[in-house]
Design a protein around this motif. Structure first.
Motif, PDB file in Angstrom:
ATOM      1  N   VAL A  18     -24.379   8.892  46.980  1.00 18.28           N
ATOM      2  CA  VAL A  18     -25.619   8.561  46.284  1.00 18.28           C
ATOM      3  C   VAL A  18     -25.331   8.532  44.785  1.00 18.28           C
ATOM      4  O   VAL A  18     -24.857   9.524  44.217  1.00 18.28           O
ATOM      5  CB  VAL A  18     -26.737   9.578  46.579  1.00 18.28           C
ATOM      6  N   VAL A  19     -25.584   7.393  44.172  1.00 19.32           N
ATOM      7  CA  VAL A  19     -25.422   7.234  42.727  1.00 19.32           C
ATOM      8  C   VAL A  19     -26.806   7.307  42.088  1.00 19.32           C
ATOM      9  O   VAL A  19     -27.668   6.477  42.384  1.00 19.32           O
ATOM     10  CB  VAL A  19     -24.746   5.893  42.374  1.00 19.32           C
ATOM     11  N   CYS A  20     -27.018   8.280  41.232  1.00 19.94           N
ATOM     12  CA  CYS A  20     -28.316   8.469  40.585  1.00 19.94           C
ATOM     13  C   CYS A  20     -28.286   7.828  39.209  1.00 19.94           C
ATOM     14  O   CYS A  20     -27.550   8.281  38.325  1.00 19.94           O
ATOM     15  CB  CYS A  20     -28.640   9.955  40.472  1.00 19.94           C
ATOM     16  N   GLY A  21     -29.067   6.770  39.039  1.00 21.45           N
ATOM     17  CA  GLY A  21     -29.113   6.050  37.777  1.00 21.45           C
ATOM     18  C   GLY A  21     -28.745   4.591  37.959  1.00 21.45           C
ATOM     19  O   GLY A  21     -27.646   4.285  38.422  1.00 21.45           O
ATOM     20  N   VAL A  44     -30.084   5.326  43.333  1.00 22.14           N
ATOM     21  CA  VAL A  44     -31.459   5.771  43.090  1.00 22.14           C
ATOM     22  C   VAL A  44     -31.784   5.559  41.622  1.00 22.14           C
ATOM     23  O   VAL A  44     -31.088   6.078  40.743  1.00 22.14           O
ATOM     24  CB  VAL A  44     -31.654   7.254  43.473  1.00 22.14           C
ATOM     25  N   GLU A  45     -32.832   4.792  41.338  1.00 21.51           N
ATOM     26  CA  GLU A  45     -33.249   4.493  39.973  1.00 21.51           C
ATOM     27  C   GLU A  45     -34.737   4.770  39.847  1.00 21.51           C
ATOM     28  O   GLU A  45     -35.519   4.366  40.700  1.00 21.51           O
ATOM     29  CB  GLU A  45     -32.936   3.041  39.633  1.00 21.51           C
ATOM     30  N   LYS A  46     -35.125   5.467  38.783  1.00 21.84           N
ATOM     31  CA  LYS A  46     -36.518   5.868  38.626  1.00 21.84           C
ATOM     32  C   LYS A  46     -37.453   4.697  38.366  1.00 21.84           C
ATOM     33  O   LYS A  46     -38.548   4.634  38.925  1.00 21.84           O
ATOM     34  CB  LYS A  46     -36.634   6.868  37.465  1.00 21.84           C
ATOM     35  N   SER A  47     -37.036   3.750  37.524  1.00 19.57           N
ATOM     36  CA  SER A  47     -37.933   2.687  37.097  1.00 19.57           C
ATOM     37  C   SER A  47     -37.465   1.323  37.586  1.00 19.57           C
ATOM     38  O   SER A  47     -37.971   0.795  38.563  1.00 19.57           O
ATOM     39  CB  SER A  47     -38.063   2.700  35.567  1.00 19.57           C
ATOM     40  N   SER A  48     -36.495   0.741  36.893  1.00 18.29           N
ATOM     41  CA  SER A  48     -35.926  -0.546  37.290  1.00 18.29           C
ATOM     42  C   SER A  48     -34.506  -0.624  36.765  1.00 18.29           C
ATOM     43  O   SER A  48     -34.129   0.095  35.833  1.00 18.29           O
ATOM     44  CB  SER A  48     -36.768  -1.717  36.748  1.00 18.29           C
ATOM     45  N   VAL A  49     -33.696  -1.480  37.341  1.00 19.59           N
ATOM     46  CA  VAL A  49     -32.295  -1.592  36.965  1.00 19.59           C
ATOM     47  C   VAL A  49     -32.182  -2.031  35.505  1.00 19.59           C
ATOM     48  O   VAL A  49     -32.845  -2.976  35.074  1.00 19.59           O
ATOM     49  CB  VAL A  49     -31.576  -2.591  37.885  1.00 19.59           C
ATOM     50  N   HIS A 162     -21.642  -6.027  49.560  1.00 18.28           N
ATOM     51  CA  HIS A 162     -21.092  -4.796  50.118  1.00 18.28           C
ATOM     52  C   HIS A 162     -22.147  -3.856  50.687  1.00 18.28           C
ATOM     53  O   HIS A 162     -21.831  -2.718  51.040  1.00 18.28           O
ATOM     54  CB  HIS A 162     -20.269  -4.068  49.048  1.00 18.28           C
ATOM     55  N   GLY A 163     -23.393  -4.288  50.762  1.00 18.39           N
ATOM     56  CA  GLY A 163     -24.417  -3.514  51.449  1.00 18.39           C
ATOM     57  C   GLY A 163     -24.946  -2.304  50.720  1.00 18.39           C
ATOM     58  O   GLY A 163     -25.539  -1.402  51.351  1.00 18.39           O
ATOM     59  N   VAL A 164     -24.782  -2.246  49.415  1.00 15.49           N
ATOM     60  CA  VAL A 164     -25.357  -1.134  48.650  1.00 15.49           C
ATOM     61  C   VAL A 164     -26.881  -1.193  48.729  1.00 15.49           C
ATOM     62  O   VAL A 164     -27.470  -2.270  48.706  1.00 15.49           O
ATOM     63  CB  VAL A 164     -24.899  -1.198  47.171  1.00 15.49           C
ATOM     64  N   ARG A 165     -27.510  -0.031  48.853  1.00 18.54           N
ATOM     65  CA  ARG A 165     -28.970   0.047  48.898  1.00 18.54           C
ATOM     66  C   ARG A 165     -29.511   0.534  47.561  1.00 18.54           C
ATOM     67  O   ARG A 165     -28.936   1.440  46.953  1.00 18.54           O
ATOM     68  CB  ARG A 165     -29.432   0.998  50.006  1.00 18.54           C
ATOM     69  N   LEU A 166     -30.623  -0.039  47.120  1.00 19.61           N
ATOM     70  CA  LEU A 166     -31.290   0.387  45.891  1.00 19.61           C
ATOM     71  C   LEU A 166     -32.611   1.044  46.254  1.00 19.61           C
ATOM     72  O   LEU A 166     -33.448   0.443  46.928  1.00 19.61           O
ATOM     73  CB  LEU A 166     -31.530  -0.805  44.963  1.00 19.61           C
ATOM     74  N   VAL A 167     -32.804   2.276  45.803  1.00 16.57           N
ATOM     75  CA  VAL A 167     -34.020   3.039  46.055  1.00 16.57           C
ATOM     76  C   VAL A 167     -34.699   3.321  44.721  1.00 16.57           C
ATOM     77  O   VAL A 167     -34.057   3.826  43.787  1.00 16.57           O
ATOM     78  CB  VAL A 167     -33.704   4.370  46.770  1.00 16.57           C
ATOM     79  N   VAL A 194     -41.788  13.603  48.696  1.00 12.83           N
ATOM     80  CA  VAL A 194     -40.460  14.136  48.400  1.00 12.83           C
ATOM     81  C   VAL A 194     -39.604  14.066  49.653  1.00 12.83           C
ATOM     82  O   VAL A 194     -40.026  14.506  50.729  1.00 12.83           O
ATOM     83  CB  VAL A 194     -40.532  15.596  47.901  1.00 12.83           C
ATOM     84  N   GLY A 195     -38.414  13.486  49.511  1.00 11.98           N
ATOM     85  CA  GLY A 195     -37.488  13.406  50.629  1.00 11.98           C
ATOM     86  C   GLY A 195     -36.071  13.622  50.160  1.00 11.98           C
ATOM     87  O   GLY A 195     -35.776  13.574  48.959  1.00 11.98           O
ATOM     88  N   VAL A 196     -35.193  13.875  51.092  1.00  8.93           N
ATOM     89  CA  VAL A 196     -33.786  14.115  50.773  1.00  8.93           C
ATOM     90  C   VAL A 196     -32.943  12.954  51.278  1.00  8.93           C
ATOM     91  O   VAL A 196     -33.078  12.538  52.430  1.00  8.93           O
ATOM     92  CB  VAL A 196     -33.283  15.439  51.391  1.00  8.93           C
TER      93      VAL A 196
END
Length: 400
Positions: A18-21, A44-49, A162-167, A194-196
């Motif tokens: 998991v890459v945060c940011g 995982v990105e809080k707002s937008s890329v 490569h199938g990376v997911r953006l949350v 809230v989830g893990v």
């Protein structure tokens, strides 16, 4: 043909990361991790890329401007990777990659004389009172990208190929197994829930927001410099050549002996021109979308633009104002980026503190982190100078 069961088994073998940011460092890390073929990556990105500094920076690249310090090898490796990425992702078309000539100029807003046309040519569009031209970069040693388009191109490629997911969600904390001391995932808030997200490895690439997480703030401090910029579009974009300008600028009515400002001017292949400068230290808001520029700083940048060139003046030249903005640059106490595994939390990595060189140094940062996570060590660049362990009690951070 490969069956669904085989594809599922292959996915299960991959290391979950998991890459945060969703800024440029996170995007580069996700890109190289996913390209390795051995990682199942979620960003995982809080707002937008590229919503913060990665979307509002200048995108200037230099091969050797960091020579003589700890960032030298990182910068040189990154400069080479930028060229490779431009080939892989059609950078000239998709995100404005191009080599540049780079000049240093002195300009005073109170000087009414014509520009000093000395042995080093000044671009014709610079029709302000420019003095002491000096070449500080060639097409071999300096280049540029549009940082927002670069970041989005990287992440889009990682998602599509490569199938990376953006949350989209807010990272609350890193989950750590109390028995083993190993990171097991991140707690994320999405839509009030809230989830893990479980992981074998976690990367924290949160820029100036890094210290919102105790796993980082308990070890080191990440401060922030607020940098302002404007983007204008001249009435005749074709008149603006590919010359980056680094200025010693003296504002109107300056006092004798007062220090000059150091703004920068970057024409882009799109026809827009980016002008930045006017930085200060201030608190970082929780939401990147809440960041706005100081009106006085923005107005000074317009003064600078108009003094450098009538083409860039919103008043005299009729240039269109495309953006007036600010962003926060993450800085460490010793002015060296922090890249590596957090001491005492196996599988939890941090990458931040790149200051004004984040766009330049993101490729080698991401590639080295991918190697560290997948292979246990980085080969593209030595990460020892950037280790988070230098901030442990008893260690003495080097000041540069």
């Amino acid at each position: 043909m490969e069956s669904d069961q085989q594809r599922h088994q292959e996915k299960e073998k991959k290391k979950k990361v998991v890459v945060c940011g969703g800024g440029v460092v996170g995007a580069c890390t996700a890109y190289y991790l996913s390209k390795s073929g051995g990682a199942d990556v979620t960003v995982v990105e809080k707002s937008s890329v590229a919503c913060a500094a990665s979307g509002k920076a200048g995108g200037f690249l230099a091969l050797d401007w960091c020579d003589g310090g700890p960032v030298s090898a990182l910068a040189r490796a990154s400069f080479a990777l930028h060229r490779s990425l431009a080939d892989e992702l059609d950078g000239p078309t998709s995100y404005g990659y191009r080599p540049l000539q780079t000049l240093r100029l002195s300009i005073s807003a109170d000087d009414a004389r014509p520009s000093d046309r000395g042995p080093i040519p000044i671009p014709g569009w610079v029709d302000g009172p420019a003095r002491s031209p000096r070449s500080i970069g060639t097409v071999e040693t300096t280049a540029q990208v549009h940082p927002q388009l670069f970041t989005r191109a990287l992440l889009s490629s990682a998602v599509d190929r490569h199938g990376v997911r953006l949350v989209i969600g807010r990272v609350e904390s890193v989950e750590v197994d109390g028995a083993t001391g190993r990171a097991t995932g991140v707690s994320v808030v999405r839509g009030g829930e809230v989830g893990v997200i479980e992981a074998d490895a976690v990367v924290l690439a949160l820029g100036p927001w890094s210290c919102r997480l105790p796993v980082i703030s308990s070890l080191l401090r990440v401060s922030a410099i607020k940098a302002h910029s404007i983007v204008v579009r001249p009435r005749e974009p074709s008149a603006i050549t590919a010359h980056a300008l680094f200025l010693a600028y003296h504002p109107k009515g300056r006092r004798p002996g007062s220090k000059s400002l150091d703004p920068e001017v970057y024409p882009r292949p799109t026809g827009d021109v980016y002008i930045c400068g006017m930085s200060s230290e201030t608190e970082v808001p929780d939401d990147p979308e809440e960041i706005t520029g100081d009106p006085n700083s923005i107005e000074m940048l317009h003064e600078i633009a108009g003094t450098v060139s009538s083409h860039l003046s919103k008043d005299r030249g009729g240039a269109e104002v495309r953006a007036e903005q600010a962003c926060f640059l993450p800085c460490t106490d010793d002015s060296v980026p922090v890249i590596g595994e957090i001491p005492g939390i196996a599988g939890c990595y941090v990458a931040t503190g790149h200051s004004c060189w984040g766009i330049l140094n993101s490729p080698a940062t991401g590639a080295a982190l991918a190697e560290l996570i997948m292979d246990g060590h980085a080969s593209i660049v030595d990460l020892k100078p950037f280790s988070p362990s230098r901030f442990l009690p008893g260690s003495r951070p080097r000041l540069y």
